[in-house]
Write a protein that holds these residues in place. Structure first.
Motif, PDB file in Angstrom:
ATOM      1  N   UNK A 121     115.350  27.872  77.322  1.00  0.00           N
ATOM      2  CA  UNK A 121     115.372  27.387  78.705  1.00  0.00           C
ATOM      3  C   UNK A 121     114.262  28.032  79.527  1.00  0.00           C
ATOM      4  N   UNK A 122     114.053  29.346  79.304  1.00  0.00           N
ATOM      5  CA  UNK A 122     112.986  30.056  80.028  1.00  0.00           C
ATOM      6  C   UNK A 122     111.620  29.495  79.653  1.00  0.00           C
ATOM      7  N   UNK A 123     111.429  29.259  78.339  1.00  0.00           N
ATOM      8  CA  UNK A 123     110.150  28.706  77.880  1.00  0.00           C
ATOM      9  C   UNK A 123     109.922  27.324  78.477  1.00  0.00           C
ATOM     10  N   UNK A 124     110.994  26.507  78.473  1.00  0.00           N
ATOM     11  CA  UNK A 124     110.873  25.159  79.026  1.00  0.00           C
ATOM     12  C   UNK A 124     110.540  25.213  80.508  1.00  0.00           C
ATOM     13  N   UNK A 125     111.182  26.152  81.220  1.00  0.00           N
ATOM     14  CA  UNK A 125     110.905  26.289  82.653  1.00  0.00           C
ATOM     15  C   UNK A 125     109.457  26.720  82.885  1.00  0.00           C
ATOM     16  N   UNK A 126     108.972  27.662  82.042  1.00  0.00           N
ATOM     17  CA  UNK A 126     107.591  28.125  82.188  1.00  0.00           C
ATOM     18  C   UNK A 126     106.607  26.992  81.941  1.00  0.00           C
TER      19      UNK A 126
END
Length: 397
Positions: A15-20
C-alpha cells in the motif's frame, strides 16, 4: 510471528509503495501541466532569465590532444587530432577521480555538473589533468600534466567553472629508421639535415639495423653495394625493408595516391581504375566514419579519407605494366591490435622481389619505404587479420 501478521505487513508495504507511485505520478502530471501552461503563453517564448540561482545542466569539460606533426609545441594547421590517448583526472590531493580516452576529434571528455551525482567534476577546487604519453613518445608542448582551479558559479550551465580550459597537448613519436641488409656486400647510410651530414653508419651484410633519428634529420642517403638511394624523412618512424639493388632512381617522378577522390561520402569500395591501378579488398573511408576507431584517425595523414584492408583480409594493388613502389604509410586500425605484424609482398610478374614484415601501431603511421624500381603487384596482409590503414601511397611510372 503468524502468517496473518506477515501478510498484514506485506499488504501495508504494498500500500505504501502504491501510494508513493501515485504521488510520483501526480507530481509528474503537475509538472507537465506547468510546462504546458508556460509553453502555451507567448510571453515565455523569449523571456529574459531573472532567476540565476540554480544550475542543473551537465557539460563535457575536455582535454584536447593532437599529433604534433611539425614538433613545434603549438597546435597549428599541420597538426592532427589524436584518438585513443588516455587522460586521467585527479583531485587536489592526488586522488584518482576518473579517466577518459580521446575521441575521434581528439577530446577526452569529463562530465561536469554540480547537480549530477555521477559527474566527474562536481565540487570546486584544484584538479589535475594528466595525459598518458605513450612509450617512445614525447610531448613537444611540455604540458602533459596541467592543474586547473574550479569555483562555484551559480547560474552557469553546470554551476561550476574554471578560468580556462586545459591547453592543447601535443604528442610526437621519437622517430626511428629501420631496415635490413642482404647477404653479400655492405653500404653506407648517411643521415642528413639541411644538406649537412649528421652521422654516417656502415651497414654490414646480412644484418638488420634500427636507430633513433635526430630531431632535425630530414633525409637519409644510402651509397655503395649497388644500393644507392635516398629518402626524404617524414614525421613518422620509417622502415626501408630489405635494401635492394632494384631501387628506383632518385630522379624518378613520384606521385602520391590519396583516397579523398574515391568518394565524397563516408565509405566506398575502391574501384579498379582508381589512380590507374587494380584494387582488391581495399576500401576508402572517412577517418571518423567509424566511432572510436583510433587507427583510422591517427593513420590519416592527408585529406580526410584513408584506405583499409576490408575486414582484415589480405589486399592488393596491381597493374599489368610495371610501376615503381616508393613508399606508403601504414597503421593498424584499432588500439586493441597495437603491435600487429604486417607482411608486405611485392611481385614483378610471378617473381617475388621483396617481402618485409613490419610492426604497426594505431597511434602513428609507419613510413614503409622499400623504393622498389619495378613491381606489378603489392600484397598487404596482417598476421592476426586486423584491418590495416593505408594512406599516401607513393609510386612512380
Amino acid at each position: 510471528m503468524s502468517n496473518v501478521g506477515l501478510i498484514g505487513i506485506l499488504v501495508a508495504a504494498l500500500a505504501i509503495i502504491a501510494a508513493a507511485v501515485a504521488v510520483i505520478r501526480l507530481l509528474r502530471k503537475a509538472r507537465a501541466r506547468r510546462r504546458a501552461r508556460r509553453r502555451a503563453d507567448p510571453a515565455n517564448d523569449y523571456a529574459i532569465r531573472t532567476d540565476w540561482s540554480r544550475s542543473t545542466g551537465t557539460v563535457n569539460y575536455s582535454s584536447f590532444v593532437y599529433f604534433d606533426v611539425d614538433r613545434d609545441g603549438r597546435y597549428g594547421v599541420a597538426d592532427r587530432p589524436m584518438a585513443g590517448i588516455m587522460v586521467r583526472l585527479f583531485d587536489g590531493q592526488g586522488g584518482f577521480v576518473a579517466s577518459s580516452r580521446t575521441n575521434n576529434a581528439g577530446y577526452a571528455n569529463f562530465t561536469m555538473s554540480t547537480s549530477a551525482v555521477k559527474a566527474a567534476l562536481r565540487l570546486p577546487g584544484a584538479y589535475l589533468f594528466s595525459v598518458s604519453v605513450p612509450p617512445g613518445w614525447r610531448s613537444p608542448s611540455a604540458n602533459e600534466t596541467q592543474s586547473m582551479e574550479f569555483h562555484l558559479a551559480p547560474g552557469s550551465p553546470t554551476g561550476l567553472v574554471s578560468r580556462d580550459l586545459p591547453r592543447p597537448v601535443g604528442l610526437a613519436p621519437v622517430r626511428s629508421l629501420a631496415g635490413r641488409m642482404a647477404a653479400g656486400g655492405s653500404a653506407t647510410l648517411s643521415v642528413m639535415a639541411n644538406g649537412q651530414v649528421l652521422e654516417r653508419r656502415t651497414l654490414a651484410a646480412a644484418s638488420a639495423f634500427r636507430f633513433e633519428l635526430a630531431e632535425e634529420a630530414d633525409m637519409v642517403v644510402i651509397t655503395g653495394g649497388g644500393l644507392d638511394s635516398r629518402l626524404a624523412l617524414s614525421p613518422y618512424p620509417a622502415n626501408l625493408g630489405l635494401l635492394s639493388p632494384q631501387t628506383l632512381s632518385s630522379e624518378a617522378s613520384l606521385r602520391t595516391i590519396g583516397f579523398d577522390d574515391v568518394t565524397g561520402r563516408g565509405f566506398r569500395k575502391i574501384p579498379c581504375g582508381h589512380a590507374g591501378l587494380e584494387w582488391r579488398n581495399l576500401n576508402a573511408m572517412a577517418k571518423d566514419h567509424t566511432k572510436d576507431s583510433e587507427g583510422y584517425v591517427n593513420g590519416n595523414v592527408s585529406g580526410d579519407h584513408v584506405a583499409y584492408t576490408s575486414s582484415g583480409y589480405p589486399a592488393e594493388f596491381s597493374r599489368e605494366t610495371p610501376f615503381a613502389f616508393h613508399s606508403v604509410l601504414l597503421s593498424v586500425a584499432w588500439l586493441k591490435a597495437e603491435g600487429e605484424t604486417a607482411l608486405i609482398e611485392s611481385w614483378r610478374g610471378e617473381q617475388l622481389v621483396a617481402s618485409d614484415e613490419v610492426v604497426l601501431s594505431a597511434l602513428t603511421p609507419l613510413h614503409y619505404a622499400p623504393m622498389l624500381g619495378e613491381v606489378t603487384r603489392v600484397r598487404l596482409s596482417a598476421k592476426h587479420s586486423w584491418q590495416m590503414v593505408v594512406d599516401d601511397l607513393v609510386l612512380a611510372g
